[in-house]
Design an enzyme around this catalytic site. Structure first.
Site, PDB file in Angstrom:
ATOM      1  N   HIS A 205       0.880  -1.065   0.162  1.00 33.13           N
ATOM      2  CA  HIS A 205       0.480   0.551   0.299  1.00 33.13           C
ATOM      3  C   HIS A 205       1.124   0.826  -0.009  1.00 33.13           C
ATOM      4  O   HIS A 205       0.544   2.449  -0.224  1.00 33.13           O
ATOM      5  CB  HIS A 205      -1.048   0.244   1.452  1.00 33.13           C
ATOM      6  CG  HIS A 205      -2.182   1.249   1.002  1.00 33.13           C
ATOM      7  ND1 HIS A 205      -2.483   2.102   2.176  1.00 33.13           N
ATOM      8  CD2 HIS A 205      -2.722   0.778   0.173  1.00 33.13           C
ATOM      9  CE1 HIS A 205      -3.264   2.624   2.024  1.00 33.13           C
ATOM     10  NE2 HIS A 205      -3.950   2.011   0.350  1.00 33.13           N
ATOM     11  N   LYS A 207       3.178   4.824  -1.340  1.00 36.29           N
ATOM     12  CA  LYS A 207       3.070   5.189  -2.351  1.00 36.29           C
ATOM     13  C   LYS A 207       4.514   6.259  -2.031  1.00 36.29           C
ATOM     14  O   LYS A 207       4.638   7.066  -1.572  1.00 36.29           O
ATOM     15  CB  LYS A 207       2.186   6.125  -2.906  1.00 36.29           C
ATOM     16  CG  LYS A 207       1.211   6.077  -2.409  1.00 36.29           C
ATOM     17  CD  LYS A 207       0.047   5.635  -1.759  1.00 36.29           C
ATOM     18  CE  LYS A 207      -1.202   4.379  -1.952  1.00 36.29           C
ATOM     19  NZ  LYS A 207      -2.023   3.910  -0.191  1.00 36.29           N
ATOM     20  N   ASP A 212      17.392   9.281  -7.860  1.00 33.75           N
ATOM     21  CA  ASP A 212      18.857   9.879  -7.576  1.00 33.75           C
ATOM     22  C   ASP A 212      19.279   9.858  -6.082  1.00 33.75           C
ATOM     23  O   ASP A 212      20.533   9.512  -5.457  1.00 33.75           O
ATOM     24  CB  ASP A 212      19.038  11.058  -7.878  1.00 33.75           C
ATOM     25  CG  ASP A 212      19.448  10.815  -9.872  1.00 33.75           C
ATOM     26  OD1 ASP A 212      19.447  10.375 -10.335  1.00 33.75           O
ATOM     27  OD2 ASP A 212      19.343  12.673  -9.775  1.00 33.75           O
ATOM     28  N   HIS A 392      -8.980  11.488   1.326  1.00 31.88           N
ATOM     29  CA  HIS A 392      -7.837  10.310   1.421  1.00 31.88           C
ATOM     30  C   HIS A 392      -6.450  10.384   1.878  1.00 31.88           C
ATOM     31  O   HIS A 392      -5.724   9.789   1.976  1.00 31.88           O
ATOM     32  CB  HIS A 392      -7.641   9.390   0.087  1.00 31.88           C
ATOM     33  CG  HIS A 392      -7.391   8.380  -0.748  1.00 31.88           C
ATOM     34  ND1 HIS A 392      -5.517   8.592  -0.921  1.00 31.88           N
ATOM     35  CD2 HIS A 392      -7.630   7.683  -0.687  1.00 31.88           C
ATOM     36  CE1 HIS A 392      -5.789   7.106  -0.601  1.00 31.88           C
ATOM     37  NE2 HIS A 392      -6.429   6.684  -0.101  1.00 31.88           N
ATOM     38  N   LYS A 394      -3.570  11.162   5.190  1.00 38.18           N
ATOM     39  CA  LYS A 394      -2.884  10.228   6.022  1.00 38.18           C
ATOM     40  C   LYS A 394      -2.295  10.784   6.818  1.00 38.18           C
ATOM     41  O   LYS A 394      -1.080  10.340   6.999  1.00 38.18           O
ATOM     42  CB  LYS A 394      -2.963   8.515   5.715  1.00 38.18           C
ATOM     43  CG  LYS A 394      -4.049   7.959   5.099  1.00 38.18           C
ATOM     44  CD  LYS A 394      -3.337   8.126   3.995  1.00 38.18           C
ATOM     45  CE  LYS A 394      -4.139   6.692   2.869  1.00 38.18           C
ATOM     46  NZ  LYS A 394      -5.278   6.561   2.779  1.00 38.18           N
ATOM     47  N   ASP A 399       0.719  17.227  19.786  1.00 38.92           N
ATOM     48  CA  ASP A 399       1.598  18.340  19.860  1.00 38.92           C
ATOM     49  C   ASP A 399       2.078  19.642  20.107  1.00 38.92           C
ATOM     50  O   ASP A 399       2.873  19.709  20.365  1.00 38.92           O
ATOM     51  CB  ASP A 399       2.147  17.932  21.336  1.00 38.92           C
ATOM     52  CG  ASP A 399       2.307  16.408  22.594  1.00 38.92           C
ATOM     53  OD1 ASP A 399       0.968  17.006  23.096  1.00 38.92           O
ATOM     54  OD2 ASP A 399       2.679  15.560  23.179  1.00 38.92           O
TER      55      ASP A 399
END
Length: 474
Positions: A205, A207, A212, A392, A394, A399
């Site tokens: 899952h 991404k 380089d 979508h 996450k 703090d």
């Protein structure tokens, strides 16, 4: 057009379960993964020196302290930051890396523009790992650009998930292969193509894009045209019937600097564990000078690990929160320990807020998420739902000094069955940026109050109950 997601796959599978035999097969497929019990202050030695890595190796204690001092303002903030650093180091074992330039990227257009720019500037190699790679305008843009770089001597290594690309024909990847791009399908759905055990429920899952060995992108954004418009724009795209299309709201982070090497290790480790073809010889770990002032930790998790380090990090960070916990998440199906950590934080006087989707690409997951609202609202957790966009993203802010952006959802699938990846950025400067983004989402959201929630229709309650029974496997 909707992308293929594991949530869609599960929705369809459950709707087709028409006999006990299929039900048993589905449950067996889900596996027996478990989550660790995280105890506050586990393994932490208060006097331990916090170690920081730079582009030229581990910094001395004096150099590390000098780096930390740059991130400190008020006396109380000093204590909070150092505590979060000590907690995280004790759990993850991954280095805290200084000398990075970190750029917050909001939604698809900004993310793709930055990715395209980095790819065009590549001179040695490009490593890309993604869950979804659609055969659409965006996917073709990426494919064409990667092919062009390969033809100009830049080695491209592409890893994509088999389930995430179920709707992408294999022929789509052939021009990439013909051009010399190394292409690897993660855990093929077809058992005849499996290079290791057939582990169809374990999905990649992540991404991740590394250019380089000096620049890394991490977040929730796949390669798909659903991200082609921003979620804060006043004017929306229209569908074929002239109706407004809900844009996708997501977040990515670009990191230029020494921390790219940590993400490079994760990519190569996954490639090798998948028994991919031998990677072409390239300078995957170049010497990297300081690019900026941010300190970052790269965290990855895999179902092959004893437990999810990302999960342990989330729980411990919440358990040690002193002022605020702001979580933004697309698929929120919290296990008992996470729910307890959030409610306990409220009892300590912490401002706990959840930014969740008001609409989703999976009705089943949405109703399963709703099944936990009453408990959390009664526990003092404030819940907001983003309107007019499909959330979508996450991210988390704790703090004001502990921030994370990545691919990890707060659900069982991310913590037990998926390969996930997150960047943790430490310090108040980046925290202020994530706070401002959270506030923008708040302005476009609706707060769910306990009083209003208790008045929801009985039909919704029944759907929540049914979906909640599947929460462990979604």
């Amino acid at each position: 057009m909707k992308p293929t997601t594991d949530k869609h796959m599960i929705d369809r599978a459950i709707s087709r379960l028409a006999c006990p035999l299929l039900l048993a097969a589905s449950l067996a497929l889900a596996g027996c993964g478990s989550l660790p019990r995280i105890v506050p202050d586990m393994g932490i030695q208060p006097a331990k020196t916090i170690q920081i890595k730079g582009g030229r190796g581990i910094l001395s204690a004096e150099q590390s302290q000098a780096v930390l001092d740059k991130f400190k303002n008020a006396k109380q903030e000093n204590l909070i930051l150092e505590k979060h650093l000590a907690v995280e180091e004790a759990i993850t074992g991954s280095p805290l890396v200084a000398g990075n330039k970190v750029t917050l990227l909001i939604d698809g257009p900004a993310t793709y523009a930055s990715m395209f720019s980095a790819i065009r500037e590549a001179r040695d190699h490009i490593n890309m790992e993604t869950y979804i790679f659609e055969n659409d305008d965006t996917g073709k843009q990426f494919a064409d650009l990667l092919i062009d770089k390969q033809k100009h001597g830049v080695q491209v290594n592409l890893m994509y998930d088999s389930v995430g690309t179920l709707n992408t024909p294999r022929e789509f990847f052939q021009p990439l292969i013909d051009a010399g791009v190394q292409v690897l399908e993660f855990n093929p759905v077809n058992p005849a193509l499996a290079r290791k055990g057939w582990e169809v429920n374990q999905r990649d899952h992540r991404k991740l894009l590394i250019v380089d060995g000096t620049t890394a992108f991490v977040g929730g954004i796949n390669i798909s045209s659903v991200y082609s418009s921003g979620s804060f724009r006043k004017f929306r795209k229209k569908d074929d019937e002239g109706k407004d299309m809900a844009p996708w709201r997501d977040t990515q982070v670009r990191m230029d600097g020494p921390v790219a090497a940590e993400f490079q290790k994760m990519f190569i480790d996954t490639w090798e564990k998948q028994h991919g073809p031998q990677l072409a010889a390239r300078n995957y770990y170049p010497k990297i000078a300081s690019k900026g002032g941010e300190i970052v930790r790269g965290i990855g998790s895999s179902p092959e690990d004893p437990y999810s380090v990302i999960y342990a990090t989330f729980i411990s960070a919440i358990q040690h929160a002193e002022s605020l916990v702001y979580l933004t998440n697309a698929y929120f199906i919290p296990d008992p320990q996470l729910r307890a950590a959030l409610k306990d934080a409220v009892k300590r006087g912490v401002d706990v807020r959840l930014m969740l989707p008001g609409k989703s690409d999976s009705a089943l997951v949405l109703y399963a998420s709703h099944s936990f609202y009453t408990e959390l609202l009664e526990g003092g957790v404030r819940i907001y739902e983003r309107q007019d966009a499909l959330l979508h993203s996450k991210t988390a802010l704790i703090d004001g000094v502990w921030s994370t952006i990545g691919s990890t959802n707060l659900d069982w699938r991310s913590f037990v069955y998926n390969q996930e990846i997150n960047a943790v950025i430490l310090g108040p400067q980046f925290g202020a940026q994530l706070q401002a983004l959270f506030d923008r989402d708040l302005a476009a959201s609706k707060e769910i109050t306990l009083e209003a929630w208790k008045d929801r229709p009985i039909s919704d309650r029944m759907k929540e109950f049914g979906a909640g029974l599947w929460a462990r496997w979604l």
